[in-house]
Design a protein around this motif. Structure first.
Motif, short mmCIF file in Angstrom:
data_model
loop_
_atom_site.label_atom_id
_atom_site.label_comp_id
_atom_site.label_asym_id
_atom_site.label_seq_id
_atom_site.Cartn_x
_atom_site.Cartn_y
_atom_site.Cartn_z
N GLN A 42 4.88 1.44 0.59
CA GLN A 42 3.57 2.11 0.78
C GLN A 42 2.60 1.15 1.88
OE1 GLN A 42 2.21 4.95 -0.77
NE2 GLN A 42 4.42 5.50 -0.69
N CYS A 48 -12.55 9.73 9.53
CA CYS A 48 -12.43 8.34 9.52
C CYS A 48 -13.81 7.82 8.69
CB CYS A 48 -12.36 7.80 10.91
SG CYS A 48 -13.89 8.54 11.64
N THR A 94 -6.97 11.69 5.65
CA THR A 94 -6.36 12.89 5.71
C THR A 94 -5.91 13.49 4.65
OG1 THR A 94 -4.28 13.91 7.15
CG2 THR A 94 -3.83 11.93 5.94
N LEU A 102 -5.32 11.93 18.77
CA LEU A 102 -6.89 11.60 18.38
C LEU A 102 -7.15 10.09 18.90
CD1 LEU A 102 -7.31 13.40 15.06
CD2 LEU A 102 -7.94 14.13 17.41
N LEU A 128 1.82 11.86 10.84
CA LEU A 128 0.73 11.19 11.77
C LEU A 128 1.51 10.08 12.29
CD1 LEU A 128 -2.36 10.77 9.23
CD2 LEU A 128 -2.32 11.57 11.71
N GLU A 138 -11.74 0.57 11.41
CA GLU A 138 -11.90 1.94 10.38
C GLU A 138 -10.56 2.62 9.64
OE1 GLU A 138 -13.47 5.08 13.03
OE2 GLU A 138 -11.51 5.40 13.69
N PRO A 187 5.78 6.96 5.06
CA PRO A 187 5.57 7.71 3.70
C PRO A 187 4.84 8.86 3.50
CG PRO A 187 4.39 5.95 4.38
CD PRO A 187 5.17 5.95 5.33
N LEU A 188 5.11 9.59 2.32
CA LEU A 188 4.37 10.77 1.87
C LEU A 188 3.08 10.37 1.36
CD1 LEU A 188 4.13 13.83 1.28
CD2 LEU A 188 5.20 13.17 -1.05
N VAL A 189 2.01 10.69 1.87
CA VAL A 189 0.56 10.14 1.56
C VAL A 189 -0.34 11.16 0.89
CG1 VAL A 189 0.79 8.41 3.36
CG2 VAL A 189 -0.40 10.43 3.91
N GLY A 190 0.18 12.32 0.61
CA GLY A 190 -0.71 13.47 0.07
C GLY A 190 -0.28 14.80 0.09
N GLU A 201 -5.17 1.95 20.20
CA GLU A 201 -4.14 2.96 19.79
C GLU A 201 -4.65 4.28 19.67
OE1 GLU A 201 -1.77 1.52 16.54
OE2 GLU A 201 -2.99 2.57 14.96
N GLY A 239 0.45 -0.24 4.55
CA GLY A 239 -0.22 0.30 5.73
C GLY A 239 -0.74 1.61 5.00
N ARG A 288 3.70 6.98 10.78
CA ARG A 288 2.88 6.36 9.80
C ARG A 288 2.78 6.78 8.65
NH1 ARG A 288 -0.47 2.24 11.72
NH2 ARG A 288 -0.95 1.81 9.69
N GLY A 331 -2.93 6.68 -1.34
CA GLY A 331 -1.68 7.59 -1.12
C GLY A 331 -1.89 8.87 -2.12
N LEU A 357 -5.17 5.91 5.83
CA LEU A 357 -4.25 5.24 6.74
C LEU A 357 -5.12 4.25 7.53
CD1 LEU A 357 -1.77 7.96 8.01
CD2 LEU A 357 -1.42 6.36 6.14
N ARG A 358 -4.45 3.06 7.53
CA ARG A 358 -5.24 2.05 8.20
C ARG A 358 -5.23 1.67 9.56
NH1 ARG A 358 -7.35 -2.67 4.50
NH2 ARG A 358 -8.63 -0.94 4.46
N PRO A 359 -5.78 2.08 10.49
CA PRO A 359 -5.47 1.71 12.05
C PRO A 359 -5.86 0.22 12.29
CG PRO A 359 -7.52 3.11 11.82
CD PRO A 359 -7.01 2.71 10.51
N ARG A 360 -5.57 -0.20 13.39
CA ARG A 360 -5.77 -1.61 13.68
C ARG A 360 -7.13 -2.01 13.30
NH1 ARG A 360 -1.15 -1.64 17.15
NH2 ARG A 360 0.28 -0.97 15.71
N LEU A 395 -8.18 15.47 9.24
CA LEU A 395 -8.08 14.05 9.69
C LEU A 395 -9.75 13.66 9.77
CD1 LEU A 395 -5.83 13.65 12.37
CD2 LEU A 395 -5.78 12.29 10.26
N ALA A 420 -5.73 10.98 1.35
CA ALA A 420 -4.99 9.70 1.84
C ALA A 420 -5.78 9.04 2.94
CB ALA A 420 -3.45 9.98 2.04
N TRP A 436 -3.71 7.84 17.59
CA TRP A 436 -3.00 8.52 16.57
C TRP A 436 -2.56 9.89 16.89
CZ3 TRP A 436 -2.56 6.72 11.17
CH2 TRP A 436 -2.86 5.43 11.20
N TRP A 453 -8.48 5.79 8.73
CA TRP A 453 -8.54 7.14 8.88
C TRP A 453 -8.19 8.02 7.52
CZ3 TRP A 453 -8.47 10.34 13.59
CH2 TRP A 453 -9.00 9.40 14.73
#
Lengths: 320, 320
Positions: free
Chosen positions: A28, A148, A52, B42, B146, A48, B127-130, B48, A30, B93, A34, A42-45, A146, A40, B50, A50
């Motif tokens: 898990q 942020c 979903t 996006l 994603l 912020e 991974p399954l996140v939701g 990066e 990143g 991701r 979950g 998700l962490r971008p670089r 989606l 859920a 997504w 994101w």
């Protein structure tokens, strides 16, 4: 083949639990949050996260063509998803649509669904960015949205503390009343919930804020989810529940108990959230309403014991 | 109500076009690539993009319980989505799952679906996140996946130029042959496609690379999509199409035309991509295969005229 157990043997919570357990076997890293919350993360670089979330709207399950216009079915489908973003304090960025329908579906209904979705999308700056069409015996809309949030700052279900004050935005029971009226007297459901996106984002910036959830299944059920995340209970002040104008009179005309609808009716899509006791004492409700841009009402407190107190005959009550 | 036109009156392309047109009326700022490609992109704040894509797998439409194990249905459902990421050159991701099923669905099948999904997910670090569970008369899996790519670098369908060389990864027709064998002789489909994620990501870093699409509907159909994005045509060299080992013999045993399956059979989930002529001349196929980590075969060139040449009796051919 011998007939095994069915989904109905487990029920939704059991199935979700099964999925969660199977999913947790995967790495898990990143994933900030979950399965198990409103959405859920998700962490971008940089700077912020994101967010979903996915929700399905199925014909004869979530809606009937005889009870709602296609336009409102479309709007409502996206509201349900945007409300999940609101409950995270997230700003919408886009959504995808998986639409399944029988070949016999009338094009006017298809158009109505799309127009409703896109009207709601336009209101909240959430463009349709992709999708899928499939044949099926029932019409269904599966939406993935989606959004942020500033990194690490998303509102979550967990993190309640004993003594926290509980609040709701808006009023409760409007959706249930509208549904009951149509079931009793016919016509179309015209009532539409509003996703509390601005309120969620404002709450995110408030020092002393705690947990948050959106009210999709009804106050008691969703409060139960919130409390379960922290293993705590709550004392509700049901006298203070915010009700729509003329609600008691309208309920009595339909022989419904107002409190039953306010506590048990789903699809209000208001936010239920907590503030630390010190914060709640410092900021009057009127000031809180101003900051969140919507009426906010204190409805009770978080307690150490399990369960919800202050609700008359809670168990029989919901099955009225 | 008078009966209006139905979805089948328009067909999927017409419906997608309607959705696209309605969606484009909304503000698309922040969306690098919306409806019409393998996935939407996006743009987050830094370094990066997504990538998100949605796909549905519906009982009696995309699969039959009598022809595939639940485990393989689950794996295949995620492969279809991961393949869309591969075609963008994206790194997975996470994914969300909207699962709809009748209450009578056997738990063993539910478990099989989940195990299949999570096996495939584990293989590719996704991974399954939701997710969401809903009641429905048919079982269906709607997946939203994603992924991320270096900003502005995603592989896309457009951008072909006259003279570009066309390539495919792997072999063609394996999925169609497996399906035909089961339809003819019974048993279960055991063949499983592989999402070409590593190849897509390697292609993304290659100077002189052009457009890319994954082969979900069959080479001719998907090549048609690719060409349509640039308003160009192609000359195919069908003698060079890469076929599975023993493919001709196996096809003849089932009275099938090998070329028909290789050109028209869907669900191979290989990548179809283009390279500028100079790049293609500079890098031999063996070297290209090494860089992409999978056998790569040149199959033709992009031409100025519309349509696909080099295919014997193309029209009658696909309806063999």
């Amino acid at each position: 083949m011998t007939r095994g157990r069915t989904l109905s043997d487990l029920g939704e919570p059991g199935l979700i639990d099964r999925i969660s357990r199977m999913a947790r076997r995967l790495d898990q890293s990143g994933v900030v949050l979950g399965i198990g919350d409103d959405a859920a993360i998700l962490r971008p670089r940089k700077s912020e996260d994101w967010v979903t979330s996915t929700d399905a709207t199925v014909e004869d399950v979530h809606f009937r063509w005889s009870e709602q216009s296609a336009f409102n079915v479309g709007r409502r489908a996206l509201v349900a998803n945007l409300s999940d973003l609101a409950a995270m304090g997230a700003r919408p960025r886009g959504f995808t649509l998986a639409l399944a329908a029988p070949p016999e579906l009338e094009l006017a209904r298809f158009d109505g669904l799309l127009r409703g979705l896109l009207r709601e999308a336009a209101l909240h700056g959430c463009p349709l960015v992709g999708g899928n069409l499939a044949r099926a015996r029932q019409t269904s809309l599966v939406i993935n949205v989606l959004g942020c949030v500033p990194r690490g700052r998303a509102l979550r279900r967990d993190g309640l503390r004993v003594g926290d004050h509980l609040f709701v935005t808006g009023v409760l029971g409007a959706a249930a009343l509208a549904r009951a009226r149509v079931e009793s007297r016919g016509g179309l459901i015209r009532q539409l919930p509003v996703p509390r996106l601005a309120a969620g984002q404002a709450l995110l910036g408030l020092k002393g804020r705690g947990a948050c959830i959106d009210l999709s299944d009804g106050l008691l059920t969703d409060l139960g989810h919130l409390l379960a995340s922290s293993g705590l209970g709550a004392a509700l002040d049901t006298e203070r529940l915010p009700l729509p104008r003329g609600f008691r009179r309208n309920c009595h005309e339909l022989s419904l108990k107002p409190l039953s609808l306010a506590l048990g009716g789903g699809e209000d899509y208001e936010l239920l959230f907590s503030l630390r006791a010190g914060t709640a004492a410092r900021i009057p409700s009127e000031e809180l309403s101003r900051r969140l841009g919507v009426r906010v009402t204190p409805i009770g407190r978080v307690t150490g014991g399990m369960g919800i107190t202050g609700v008359p005959e809670a168990k029989s009550f919901l099955h009225y």
